[in-house]
Write a protein that holds these residues in place. Structure first.
Motif, PDB file in Angstrom:
ATOM      1  N   GLN A 138      -6.822 -35.083   2.051  1.00 51.95           N
ATOM      2  CA  GLN A 138      -5.675 -35.772   2.584  1.00 51.95           C
ATOM      3  C   GLN A 138      -4.221 -36.974   1.910  1.00 51.95           C
ATOM      4  OE1 GLN A 138      -7.707 -35.465   5.905  1.00 51.95           O
ATOM      5  NE2 GLN A 138      -6.959 -37.490   6.195  1.00 51.95           N
ATOM      6  N   ARG A 173       1.338 -28.591  -1.302  1.00 54.00           N
ATOM      7  CA  ARG A 173       2.593 -28.713   0.056  1.00 54.00           C
ATOM      8  C   ARG A 173       2.022 -30.594   0.054  1.00 54.00           C
ATOM      9  NH1 ARG A 173       1.025 -23.289   2.570  1.00 54.00           N
ATOM     10  NH2 ARG A 173       1.965 -21.509   0.953  1.00 54.00           N
ATOM     11  N   THR A 178      -1.481 -35.388   4.089  1.00 54.76           N
ATOM     12  CA  THR A 178      -1.968 -34.159   4.669  1.00 54.76           C
ATOM     13  C   THR A 178      -1.719 -33.047   3.180  1.00 54.76           C
ATOM     14  OG1 THR A 178      -1.579 -31.986   6.353  1.00 54.76           O
ATOM     15  CG2 THR A 178       0.451 -33.382   5.510  1.00 54.76           C
ATOM     16  N   SER A 179      -2.427 -31.701   3.223  1.00 57.72           N
ATOM     17  CA  SER A 179      -1.544 -31.027   2.291  1.00 57.72           C
ATOM     18  C   SER A 179      -2.469 -29.288   2.562  1.00 57.72           C
ATOM     19  CB  SER A 179      -2.861 -31.402   0.918  1.00 57.72           C
ATOM     20  OG  SER A 179      -4.061 -30.741   0.490  1.00 57.72           O
ATOM     21  N   ARG A 180      -1.952 -28.453   1.367  1.00 55.53           N
ATOM     22  CA  ARG A 180      -2.217 -27.408   2.105  1.00 55.53           C
ATOM     23  C   ARG A 180      -3.706 -26.733   2.221  1.00 55.53           C
ATOM     24  NH1 ARG A 180      -0.023 -22.776  -2.315  1.00 55.53           N
ATOM     25  NH2 ARG A 180      -1.202 -21.747  -0.657  1.00 55.53           N
ATOM     26  N   LYS A 182      -5.515 -29.153   3.331  1.00 54.66           N
ATOM     27  CA  LYS A 182      -6.376 -29.010   5.030  1.00 54.66           C
ATOM     28  C   LYS A 182      -5.915 -28.832   5.549  1.00 54.66           C
ATOM     29  CE  LYS A 182      -5.463 -33.383   8.035  1.00 54.66           C
ATOM     30  NZ  LYS A 182      -5.254 -34.167   8.337  1.00 54.66           N
ATOM     31  N   THR A 183      -4.650 -27.980   5.386  1.00 51.22           N
ATOM     32  CA  THR A 183      -3.661 -27.255   6.413  1.00 51.22           C
ATOM     33  C   THR A 183      -4.547 -25.369   6.430  1.00 51.22           C
ATOM     34  OG1 THR A 183      -1.731 -27.026   5.027  1.00 51.22           O
ATOM     35  CG2 THR A 183      -2.311 -28.653   6.695  1.00 51.22           C
ATOM     36  N   GLU A 184      -4.525 -25.048   5.067  1.00 50.14           N
ATOM     37  CA  GLU A 184      -5.148 -23.893   5.140  1.00 50.14           C
ATOM     38  C   GLU A 184      -6.802 -23.324   5.326  1.00 50.14           C
ATOM     39  OE1 GLU A 184      -3.831 -20.551   1.649  1.00 50.14           O
ATOM     40  OE2 GLU A 184      -2.890 -22.311   2.109  1.00 50.14           O
ATOM     41  N   ARG A 185      -6.633 -22.807   6.749  1.00 46.57           N
ATOM     42  CA  ARG A 185      -8.040 -22.649   6.996  1.00 46.57           C
ATOM     43  C   ARG A 185      -7.873 -21.456   7.122  1.00 46.57           C
ATOM     44  NH1 ARG A 185      -9.942 -27.601   8.331  1.00 46.57           N
ATOM     45  NH2 ARG A 185     -11.115 -26.999   9.779  1.00 46.57           N
ATOM     46  N   SER A 195     -11.232 -24.955   6.421  1.00 48.25           N
ATOM     47  CA  SER A 195     -11.543 -25.637   4.903  1.00 48.25           C
ATOM     48  C   SER A 195     -11.338 -23.777   4.350  1.00 48.25           C
ATOM     49  CB  SER A 195     -11.044 -26.489   4.385  1.00 48.25           C
ATOM     50  OG  SER A 195     -11.067 -27.344   5.167  1.00 48.25           O
ATOM     51  N   GLU A 367      -6.617 -39.613  12.110  1.00 43.68           N
ATOM     52  CA  GLU A 367      -6.741 -39.693  10.763  1.00 43.68           C
ATOM     53  C   GLU A 367      -8.226 -39.643  10.563  1.00 43.68           C
ATOM     54  OE1 GLU A 367      -6.483 -41.829   6.436  1.00 43.68           O
ATOM     55  OE2 GLU A 367      -5.295 -42.418   8.672  1.00 43.68           O
TER      56      GLU A 367
END
Length: 375
Positions: A138, A173, A178-180, A182-185, A195, A367
Motif C-alpha cells: 500500500q 513503482r 500504491t506499488s507494483r 498492489k497493481t501487478e496482478r 496479487s 482505500e
C-alpha cells in the motif's frame, strides 16, 4: 518444507467454515472455506503454492486492518500471515541501520523498536495497525512519511514462477497508497485476478540520528510546537503521532476495543489526486496540495477526502444510531458500531461517495481492499 501450519475449514467448501470477521479490524465478513495460520516462512510458501496448485482462490490476511470482506465470505483459502523475526543486517554511520522484518511482524512494534534504538525515518508512521508485509503493498503513509522513503528491498514469492524474487525499493513503482505489489496482478484461477507477489520480508534502511526526519506535516508540527521542516527527537514524534491518532479513534489495540470508533479500517477513502481541470472545479475552500506531475507533465493537486466528505454534509457520527456510521472523531473512517454487517458498511460508503460526487464533483475511492464486494 514444514507442514505444521494451523489449518481449519470445511473440505466441502460449505458456509460452516472458519470466520473471517475476527481477523479484521472492521469485524465483518462471512466464513472462509479454509483458514491456514502460517507462522513460518516455509508454512507461508507452502500454503500459497498449495492453494494455487489446487486451483483455489487465495486471500492473504496480516493484521486485517485494511480489509472489508463480504457477508457471503470467501470461497477459498485464507492464509493468515503470522511469520515473525527481525534482524539487524548492519549499523554504521555511513549506511545507517539496515533492518529486515518478516511479513507477519506487527508494524507498530517495528516502529517502536526503531525509535528505541535511535533509528529514524519511520517515527511518523507510529500507531498504524497491521503487519510489515502490507506496508510496501500500500506504500503505507501518514503525517508526511511513507515507507517508500526507507524501504531498501522487499523479498517476495512470485506465484507465477513459484520462486522467490527480491525487488529494490526503486523498482517497486511506489505511488500514493500504491506499488507494483498492489497493481501487478494475474489470473491464476479463471478470470479473477489476484496479487502476483506475496511479501516474505522487507528490509528498511534507517538513519542513525536519534532525531526525526524533517517534520513534513503541518498538524504534526503544530502538535510538536515546531515549524515544518524541523527535526526533533524521534520519541517526541512517536508520542505526538500516537496522541493524534488516539484523538481520531485510530489506535487499534486491546486497550481501545471498547471504543467503537476504533472498529474501522482507518481512512476508508484515499485523498483524491486531480489534474488542472479537476482541481479548478473543487469547491471554494477545499484544501489543495502540490502532488507532482502527471504522465504528460501537467501539475497534479491532492485534496482532502475528509474535507470533501464533511463539506458534502456527512459530518462526524453520520449514520448513528445505525449499525454502521462515520466515526464520531474523524469523518474519513467508517465504523462498525457493534452489530454491522459488510452490507451496512458498503451502503454507507456508497452513500458518502455518491454524495461527494454529486455535491463536490469529485469521485472518492476506497482505500481498504474489498473482498467479494464492490462500491
Amino acid at each position: 518444507m514444514t507442514t505444521s501450519a494451523s489449518t481449519t475449514g470445511s473440505a466441502s467448501g460449505s458456509t460452516a467454515g472458519p470466520a473471517i470477521a475476527p481477523l479484521t479490524s472492521l469485524r465483518v465478513g462471512g466464513p472462509a472455506r479454509r483458514l491456514v495460520v502460517a507462522r513460518t516462512e516455509d508454512e507461508l510458501v507452502e500454503a500459497v503454492l498449495g492453494a494455487d496448485a489446487a486451483g483455489e482462490p487465495l486471500l492473504l490476511v496480516g493484521g486485517g486492518s485494511n480489509l472489508l470482506v463480504a457477508d457471503a465470505g470467501f470461497e477459498g483459502t485464507v492464509v493468515q500471515v503470522a511469520t515473525t523475526g527481525v534482524r539487524l543486517g548492519s549499523e554504521d554511520a555511513c549506511g545507517g541501520a539496515v533492518v529486515t522484518a518478516a511479513a507477519g511482524e506487527r508494524w507498530d512494534a517495528l516502529v517502536a523498536r526503531a525509535v528505541a534504538h535511535g533509528w529514524s525515518g519511520v517515527e511518523a508512521l507510529s500507531g498504524i495497525p497491521g503487519t510489515v508485509g502490507a506496508t510496501p503493498v500500500q506504500n503505507v503513509g501518514a503525517y508526511g512519511q511513507d515507507v517508500s522513503q526507507t524501504i531498501a528491498t522487499v523479498r517476495t514469492l512470485d506465484r507465477v514462477t513459484g520462486r522467490q524474487r527480491t525487488f529494490a525499493g526503486a523498482d517497486l513503482r511506489f505511488g500514493y497508497r500504491t506499488s507494483r505489489l498492489k497493481t501487478e496482478r494475474v489470473a491464476l484461477h479463471g478470470e479473477h485476478a489476484e496479487s502476483r507477489y506475496v511479501v516474505l520480508d522487507a528490509t528498511f534502511q534507517l538513519r542513525l540520528a536519534g532525531r526525526s526526519a524533517p517534520v513534513a506535516y503541518a498538524e504534526l508540527a503544530r502538535r510538536l510546537g515546531v515549524e515544518v521542516g524541523e527535526r526533533v527527537p524521534s520519541a517526541d514524534v512517536r508520542a505526538a503521532v500516537l496522541a493524534l491518532r488516539e484523538g481520531k479513534g485510530m489506535v487499534w489495540d486491546e486497550a481501545h476495543l471498547h471504543d467503537h470508533d476504533t472498529w474501522s479500517a482507518g481512512s476508508f477513502f484515499t485523498n483524491p489526486v486531480l489534474g488542472p481541470e479537476g482541481a479548478a472545479a473543487l469547491p471554494e475552500g477545499a484544501p489543495r496540495y502540490p502532488a507532482g506531475t502527471g504522465e504528460h507533465g501537467e501539475p497534479l493537486v491532492k485534496t482532502s477526502a475528509a474535507w470533501l466528505i464533511e463539506h458534502a454534509g456527512f459530518g462526524k457520527g453520520y449514520g448513528l444510531p445505525g449499525p454502521a456510521a462515520l466515526s464520531t472523531k474523524h469523518a474519513l473512517a467508517l465504523t462498525n458500531r457493534g452489530t454491522a454487517r459488510a452490507a451496512d458498511l458498503l451502503a454507507l460508503a456508497r452513500e458518502v461517495a455518491d454524495g461527494v460526487r454529486e455535491r463536490c464533483g469529485v469521485r472518492i475511492v476506497n482505500e481498504p481492499v474489498l473482498v467479494g464486494c464492490s462500491l
